[in-house]
Design a protein around this motif. Structure first.
Motif, PDB file in Angstrom:
ATOM      1  N   LEU A  87      -2.217  -9.066 -20.299  1.00  0.00           N
ATOM      2  CA  LEU A  87      -3.812  -9.346 -20.099  1.00  0.00           C
ATOM      3  C   LEU A  87      -4.020  -8.038 -18.930  1.00  0.00           C
ATOM      4  CD1 LEU A  87      -6.330 -10.452 -20.768  1.00  0.00           C
ATOM      5  CD2 LEU A  87      -5.783 -12.350 -18.815  1.00  0.00           C
ATOM      6  N   PHE A  88      -3.074  -8.070 -18.215  1.00  0.00           N
ATOM      7  CA  PHE A  88      -3.561  -7.062 -17.112  1.00  0.00           C
ATOM      8  C   PHE A  88      -3.958  -5.866 -17.732  1.00  0.00           C
ATOM      9  CE2 PHE A  88      -2.533  -4.307 -13.395  1.00  0.00           C
ATOM     10  CZ  PHE A  88      -3.522  -4.711 -12.356  1.00  0.00           C
ATOM     11  N   ASN A  89      -2.903  -5.207 -18.436  1.00  0.00           N
ATOM     12  CA  ASN A  89      -2.955  -3.800 -19.035  1.00  0.00           C
ATOM     13  C   ASN A  89      -4.392  -3.628 -19.655  1.00  0.00           C
ATOM     14  OD1 ASN A  89      -0.446  -3.072 -18.143  1.00  0.00           O
ATOM     15  ND2 ASN A  89       0.658  -3.575 -19.831  1.00  0.00           N
ATOM     16  N   LYS A  90      -4.874  -4.841 -20.349  1.00  0.00           N
ATOM     17  CA  LYS A  90      -6.047  -4.819 -20.843  1.00  0.00           C
ATOM     18  C   LYS A  90      -7.256  -4.440 -20.109  1.00  0.00           C
ATOM     19  CE  LYS A  90      -8.479  -5.932 -25.006  1.00  0.00           C
ATOM     20  NZ  LYS A  90      -7.963  -5.595 -26.265  1.00  0.00           N
ATOM     21  N   LEU A  91      -7.184  -5.003 -18.731  1.00  0.00           N
ATOM     22  CA  LEU A  91      -8.199  -4.906 -17.776  1.00  0.00           C
ATOM     23  C   LEU A  91      -8.010  -3.879 -16.755  1.00  0.00           C
ATOM     24  CD1 LEU A  91      -8.368  -8.736 -17.024  1.00  0.00           C
ATOM     25  CD2 LEU A  91      -9.522  -7.739 -18.745  1.00  0.00           C
ATOM     26  N   SER A  92      -7.154  -3.091 -16.859  1.00  0.00           N
ATOM     27  CA  SER A  92      -6.908  -1.914 -15.672  1.00  0.00           C
ATOM     28  C   SER A  92      -6.720  -0.691 -16.396  1.00  0.00           C
ATOM     29  CB  SER A  92      -5.699  -2.187 -14.958  1.00  0.00           C
ATOM     30  OG  SER A  92      -4.693  -2.234 -15.671  1.00  0.00           O
ATOM     31  N   SER A  93      -7.107   0.311 -15.599  1.00  0.00           N
ATOM     32  CA  SER A  93      -6.954   1.957 -16.055  1.00  0.00           C
ATOM     33  C   SER A  93      -6.289   2.527 -14.708  1.00  0.00           C
ATOM     34  CB  SER A  93      -8.365   2.547 -16.285  1.00  0.00           C
ATOM     35  OG  SER A  93      -8.676   2.205 -17.604  1.00  0.00           O
ATOM     36  N   TYR A  94      -5.239   3.492 -15.079  1.00  0.00           N
ATOM     37  CA  TYR A  94      -4.584   4.093 -13.982  1.00  0.00           C
ATOM     38  C   TYR A  94      -4.962   5.611 -14.287  1.00  0.00           C
ATOM     39  CZ  TYR A  94      -0.681   5.483 -10.880  1.00  0.00           C
ATOM     40  OH  TYR A  94       0.158   5.623  -9.849  1.00  0.00           O
TER      41      TYR A  94
END
Length: 636
Positions: free
Chosen positions: A107-114
């Motif tokens: 879920l976190f990967n869905k909500l973040s950008s690096y």
């Protein structure tokens, strides 16, 4: 009272709400909290074999704020950012919570950008084209094309890129490229944005624009976290929160305005002639004994010195954020909604279209490939001119077969070795931020190069076949072409394997060594008839060039009548005699073509696995971590 989910943040440049961005890509504000984070890496130079990079640090980064992680080189800034972004998880101890709940990485990967330190953007595309590709991949097929364009225009205006709307990325300035990298990740409205050294390589004006931009984005209920070595004094107050690190510890956590009082309370008085940011970095670098005092005073990040007004405001924001997170999770962002926004074939079509456009615009590369095949065909065809129908020159024809294989092998191995590592660097950012899966990308890379390889390959084969005076029979020309082009395909796969595994420098060293072995095995035992040792027969079967050489030779000499001879006696008037002497009798080109295609598939599978290993730094870190741990346990 209006539902907080549908409240639109104000557009920073025009004062208008960001209607399109928030209507299409609703995401909840997110707070990140971490407690007792500890991280070590294997290092044989350190006693015990492990070097501690983070030492039980704590902190909380809130939505609606721009947070700067500061500190001298080697302090642990990038390590902390990588761990919070999920780029590194192996060997990490401690807890990371999202809005008070344990972090779920899917879920976190869905909500973040690096956004990584290097400003790598796809070349030969305009700003608008780059943004449209990002929107098509990240917003999904359920959203109409015109709505995606509206989002693209909105983000471009937000970031001040409207003046370079139709400018190709290679002509952008450093500041514009940095803004474009942010715009590409902002198109799907991520709640969390991580940036590694966003001001590196920029001049003072560009640094100011960059920090002001990040400040604007954070005020849209986004959590913006960046690492920065030493911000200019004039911009230090622009940050909402500063997290200063030294030697793996947190030595200050709080508002910029609280840094001077904090240092004073720790008996580190900041001189009036020094800026607070410069001074705290100076004292931890020059006087390491201050690190323990400062980190103890800051409770290693647990103690957050914030202005009273900020404390009250963030207590309210923390409550609202929690409600927003609950409502939005129930509204559609669930733990099952973790796949890519677009399907496999949609990703493949979008990526293939992008690559086709880039290839079409890269005219210099197309011209180089065309003239390389043209001139090489004329050169090789001229060297062996007319030898194909002269029995006295039949050994020259055998050398001609070797030359054809060497041409296809070196041409199609070295191109990916020199060019693909650049693609890998670009791929790293897009893949980690979940633009697309690796399978459609690799399939698109494979397919996009087939037309030019086949066209140029046929051009080369046609020239050398005709100039060398080979029999003008369709079957012979067909198998001659198929075997030659299949050698090129296998070589290209080998080139992708090397390019996916090594950088350009190392790859350009490794590739010739591998090709030398393949070439040596390919011609081993020629002239021994069938007296090659059994174990060498097994070894030479690992050289796809062996099958290429046998396939081309059999396409020219099998089932052929006696060749005319200008001399009184020609030992190889009958081509079957040559095939027997070379140990290639009773061979058919169709089987050699089949073996080469097996190598083609095998090399591409290995290239894909190497690329996946290189992209998934977590896999690499886990392997190193557990391998080192096992070794250390055995030693003890």
């Amino acid at each position: 009272m209006m539902d907080p989910i549908v409240q639109h943040p104000v557009f920073p440049r025009t004062g208008q709400p960001l209607k399109q961005l928030n209507m299409i890509a609703k995401k909840p504000p997110v707070d990140i909290e971490f407690c007792d984070l500890n991280y070590s890496i294997a290092d044989s130079r350190v006693k015990g074999g492990w070097r501690q990079l983070l030492k039980y640090v704590n902190g909380k980064f809130r939505s609606g704020e721009l947070t700067a992680i500061m500190g001298p080189s080697g302090a642990g800034k990038s390590t902390l950012l990588n761990i919070l972004a999920g780029y590194v998880t192996a060997g990490v101890k401690g807890s990371i919570k999202i809005n008070g709940k344990p972090r779920d990485m899917k879920l976190f990967n869905k909500l973040s950008s690096y956004i990584m330190q290097e400003d790598l953007v796809q070349p030969r595309l305009t700003v608008r084209e780059s943004m449209v590709v990002a929107a098509n991949l990240k917003l999904g097929s359920t959203i109409g094309y015109h709505k995606k364009l509206a989002v693209v225009d909105e983000v471009i205006n937000l970031l001040g890129l409207e003046k370079c709307y139709d400018t190709k990325t290679e002509y952008l300035s450093g500041g514009q490229r940095r803004r474009l990298t942010v715009a590409l990740e902002l198109v799907n409205n991520p709640p969390i944005i991580f940036l590694d050294e966003p001001t590196t390589g920029l001049d003072n004006v560009s640094i100011k624009q960059c920090i002001e931009l990040l400040k604007k984005i954070s005020k849209m209920d986004r959590t913006v976290i960046c690492t920065i070595h030493q911000p200019p004094a004039s911009l230090f107050q622009n940050f909402d929160q500063v997290y200063v690190m030294a030697n793996g510890y947190c030595v200050f956590n709080g508002s910029p305005g609280q840094l001077v009082p904090f240092m004073s309370s720790a008996n580190c008085i900041c001189p009036a002639t020094s800026t607070p940011a410069d001074y705290i970095i100076e004292i931890v670098q020059m006087y390491p004994e201050n690190i323990n005092a400062l980190q103890t005073h800051a409770q290693n990040g647990k103690y957050n010195m914030r202005c009273n007004k900020e404390q009250r405001q963030n207590q309210i924001e923390s409550f609202e954020t929690s409600e927003i997170y609950q409502d939005t999770t129930q509204a559609g962002i669930s733990f099952q909604d973790v796949d890519y926004p677009t399907s496999f074939w949609t990703q493949f079509i979008i990526l293939l279209s992008r690559m086709a456009l880039q290839m079409r615009r890269n005219k210099s590369m197309l011209y180089i490939q065309f003239f390389h095949h043209l001139t090489s065909g004329l050169l090789i065809g001229g060297i062996f001119y007319g030898s194909g129908n002269d029995a006295s020159q039949i050994l020259s024809v055998f050398k001609y077969c070797i030359s054809i294989n060497v041409f296809f092998m070196y041409t199609h191995v070295m191109s990916p070795v020199l060019l693909f590592p650049l693609e890998v660097r670009l791929l790293k950012r897009e893949y980690f931020n979940r633009w697309f899966s690796l399978k459609p990308y690799f399939l698109a890379v494979t397919v996009i190069n087939l037309p030019i390889l086949i066209f140029c390959g046929i051009l080369f084969v046609l020239i050398v076949f005709c100039l060398s005076g080979q029999p003008m029979e369709f079957d012979r020309f067909l198998w001659f072409s198929l075997v030659g082009i299949s050698v090129g395909l296998a070589s290209q796969g080998l080139g992708y394997t090397i390019g996916a595994t090594f950088d350009i420098l190392n790859g350009s060293v490794v590739a010739p060594h591998i090709l030398a072995v393949i070439l040596a095995l390919g011609v081993y035992g020629m002239g021994y008839k069938n007296k090659i040792e059994s174990f060498m027969k097994v070894i030479i079967s690992f050289s796809y060039m062996r099958f290429g050489l046998v396939g081309i030779a059999s396409s020219l000499f099998n089932n052929r009548q006696d060749i005319p001879c200008e001399d009184f006696y020609c030992h190889y008037r009958d081509p079957e005699v040559l095939m027997q002497d070379m140990g290639m009798d009773r061979t058919l080109p169709v089987y050699q073509f089949g073996y080469i295609m097996i190598f083609t598939v095998f090399f591409r599978i290995i290239a894909y696995l190497a690329l996946k290993y290189r992209m998934t730094s977590e896999l690499r870190n886990k392997l190193v971590y557990y391998a080192t741990k096992i070794v250390k346990q055995k030693e003890t």
